[in-house]
Enzyme design. Structure first.
Site, PDB file in Angstrom:
ATOM      1  N   ARG A 298      77.191  71.255  -7.688  1.00 52.50           N
ATOM      2  CA  ARG A 298      77.663  72.481  -7.039  1.00 52.50           C
ATOM      3  C   ARG A 298      76.482  73.433  -6.873  1.00 52.50           C
ATOM      4  NH1 ARG A 298      80.079  77.576  -9.439  1.00 52.50           N
ATOM      5  NH2 ARG A 298      81.016  78.658  -7.660  1.00 52.50           N
TER       6      ARG A 298
ATOM      7  N   GLU B 290      83.527  84.025  -7.595  1.00 56.60           N
ATOM      8  CA  GLU B 290      83.957  85.094  -8.487  1.00 56.60           C
ATOM      9  C   GLU B 290      84.166  86.450  -7.797  1.00 56.60           C
ATOM     10  OE1 GLU B 290      81.321  85.403 -11.813  1.00 56.60           O
ATOM     11  OE2 GLU B 290      81.917  83.482 -12.652  1.00 56.60           O
TER      12      GLU B 290
ATOM     13  N   ASN C 214      85.916  79.469 -13.150  1.00 55.50           N
ATOM     14  CA  ASN C 214      84.774  79.618 -14.044  1.00 55.50           C
ATOM     15  C   ASN C 214      85.293  80.150 -15.374  1.00 55.50           C
ATOM     16  OD1 ASN C 214      83.300  78.917 -11.806  1.00 55.50           O
ATOM     17  ND2 ASN C 214      82.328  80.906 -11.543  1.00 55.50           N
TER      18      ASN C 214
ATOM     19  N   TYR D 154      84.746  80.480 -19.676  1.00 59.44           N
ATOM     20  CA  TYR D 154      83.804  80.398 -20.785  1.00 59.44           C
ATOM     21  C   TYR D 154      84.426  80.702 -22.143  1.00 59.44           C
ATOM     22  CZ  TYR D 154      80.140  80.125 -17.279  1.00 59.44           C
ATOM     23  OH  TYR D 154      79.354  79.715 -16.231  1.00 59.44           O
TER      24      TYR D 154
ATOM     25  N   GLU E 134      82.615  76.162 -13.391  1.00 64.32           N
ATOM     26  CA  GLU E 134      81.623  76.595 -14.373  1.00 64.32           C
ATOM     27  C   GLU E 134      82.242  76.555 -15.754  1.00 64.32           C
ATOM     28  OE1 GLU E 134      79.627  80.309 -13.759  1.00 64.32           O
ATOM     29  OE2 GLU E 134      79.311  79.953 -11.619  1.00 64.32           O
TER      30      GLU E 134
END
Length: 514
Positions: A109, A199, A341, A343, A409
């Site tokens: 990506r 995002e 994404n 985390y 991500e």
């Protein structure tokens, strides 16, 4: 990684066995698995973005983007660093693609620099930029690696920002769609996976409320730093509105003009921490739902239902724009997949007193306080909470009709250093990939997983932290790349070797670069 970094948490307990044996531990998700446990069509990859890796900011016709300007504005978290050279990916991409192939990546990506492809923001295409991305895509495919392209990753051409305020103006919609049209036309015969915007929820808040991402706009008292211009109370909502219109228009263009010939798919990407109530009180539980609406629902509700969440419209009032009937119809269903994404996790505490403020931003409108697991602006490591990813994927399945998902991500941050033994990153990846497998077995419609990031690159604190599976030696004029333990683990996993861990054949000293 982008503006979400500055919010995220600190600390992971490291448990390391013998130097020649990396031991991995479960976190309430499947612990023993291999590549063959995932569907054959499920794709594993890694990613970067243009400004964070390419460098060559004024070479071969490229013009400045808002990220160039922001990085040279003295933003304190960057510690004086910028992306002028970054990883020199513009010159070293052939070497990097060889490393991708050696690692066994099935997909990669990356984003296209609008300023490199169309330096004036609209109009003439830069031949040198076109040649670069054509060769990049061709080399990926030649090595059996799927190209997954993000059209916009925080780097609007500065010329459009100067002309009409960039995303603050509805003119941005027309220029963005024209740029997307060039990309679809020039690369769509080989690119089957397109992400329109990276995002936008983080861009709206980071760039126009807190002032911590390009273009760095905010207003007192909401900005994290001293912005010189902006209006945190209205601009985030306006920017998000124009981005949704631009996204939907680009998808409509693709479906009407290119889909029959190219057979690709187009989606949008959102940063998506998981939220848990700070306590089990009804107030905190309700605040957690509001947090999900203000972060994910802000974009997913229009995309799935054609309108903003009711709580957002109620709390923001006339500061949030409205869609016309035609706009609502065109936005609804304007995606083939959602990129996520993810985390870490935040805990949500009710803050309903915020509505008493006469002057509010989107965070105050949310009536909630987000508490991450640490106080540092840039965390040294994220807590390993893979159940949060499993819960997130289940939430998307239950709340939004189980859309197609790509985890675009996911990765572990560490302080940059010359050690190639990144055991916390190995442990993190092992746990979160296990969470994805659990979610798949629970019916999630997830189709791919991408590690952030392939290389150590320009991040929210310049080059002080790293996410990369490959170390980039910034003291070497050639910016040499060195594989970390995580690249070996991920490569072995992708190749079907040692699926449940790694037994190293070398002493620890061989995993340090001096």
């Amino acid at each position: 990684m982008s503006s979400s970094v500055y919010l995220l948490a600190l600390s992971l307990l490291l448990v390391i066995g013998k130097y020649d044996d990396v031991r991995l531990f479960a976190y309430g998700v499947v612990d023993e698995y291999g590549r063959d446990d995932f569907p054959a069509e499920f794709v594993f990859g890694a990613g970067t973005s243009a400004y964070q890796v390419e460098g060559a900011v004024l070479e071969d016709g490229r013009s400045l983007s808002v990220w160039d300007t922001f990085a040279h504005s003295g933003f304190p978290l960057y510690n004086g660093a910028n992306g002028d050279i970054a990883c020199d990916g513009y010159h070293k991409y052939k070497e990097d693609i060889e490393l991708m192939a050696d690692t066994g990546l099935e997909a990669f990506r990356f984003s296209i620099s609008w300023s490199r492809l169309i330096p004036n923001g609209r109009g003439s295409v830069n031949i040198k930029g076109l040649q670069f991305y054509n060769d990049f895509i061709n080399r990926l495919i030649g090595h059996g690696i799927q190209p997954h392209v993000t059209l916009f990753h925080f780097d609007l051409p500065q010329i459009l920002e100067d002309e009409y305020g960039g995303w603050l103006s509805r003119k941005s919609v027309k220029d963005y769609v024209a740029y997307a049209d060039v990309c679809f036309r020039e690369f769509g015969d080989r690119v089957l996976h397109w992400t329109t915007i990276n995002e936008p929820n983080a861009l709206a808040l980071g760039g126009y409320d807190a002032g911590v991402t390009p273009p760095g706009r905010c207003s007192f008292p909401f900005g994290e730093f001293n912005c010189t211009e902006g209006d945190s109370t209205t601009e985030p909502y306006l920017v998000a509105h124009h981005i949704l219109l631009a996204h939907a228009s680009a998808v409509r263009l693709y479906r009407e003009k290119y889909l029959v010939m190219q057979h690709g798919s187009v989606g949008i990407n959102l940063v998506a921490p998981w939220y848990e109530p700070y306590t089990n009180t009804p107030e905190d539980v309700k605040a957690t739902k509001r947090a999900l609406d203000f972060n994910l629902g802000w974009f997913l509700n229009p995309l799935v239902n054609g309108e903003y969440p009711k709580i957002m419209k109620k709390n923001a009032g006339n500061r949030i724009p409205t869609f016309t009937k035609l706009e609502s119809e065109r936005i609804k269903g304007s995606f083939d997949f959602i990129g996520i994404n993810h985390y870490t996790t935040a805990y949500v505490k009710d803050n309903n007193n915020s509505l008493e403020m006469e002057n509010r931003d989107a965070i105050e409108d949310m009536e909630a306080t987000l508490i991450y697991s640490g106080g540092e602006v840039i965390p040294s490591q994220f807590l390993v909470t893979p159940l949060s990813l499993k819960k997130l994927l289940n939430f998307l399945k239950e709340e939004y009709g189980n859309p197609s998902i790509y985890i675009q991500e996911n990765g572990q941050v560490q302080r940059s250093n010359r050690s190639l033994i990144d055991t916390p990153r190995v442990e993190y990846l092992h746990a979160y990939i296990g969470a994805v497998l659990d979610a798949l077995r629970n019916g999630s419609n997830t189709h791919g997983y991408f590690v952030w990031s392939f290389l150590d690159l320009f991040e929210m604190d310049g080059y002080k932290s790293s996410f990369g599976m490959y170390y980039v030696d910034r003291d070497d004029k050639e910016l040499a790349r060195y594989p970390k333990l995580s690249s070996q683990w991920y490569g072995d996993f992708l190749k079907g070797k040692n699926p449940n861990g790694i037994t190293l054949d070398m002493k620890v000293k061989n995993y340090f670069y001096y």
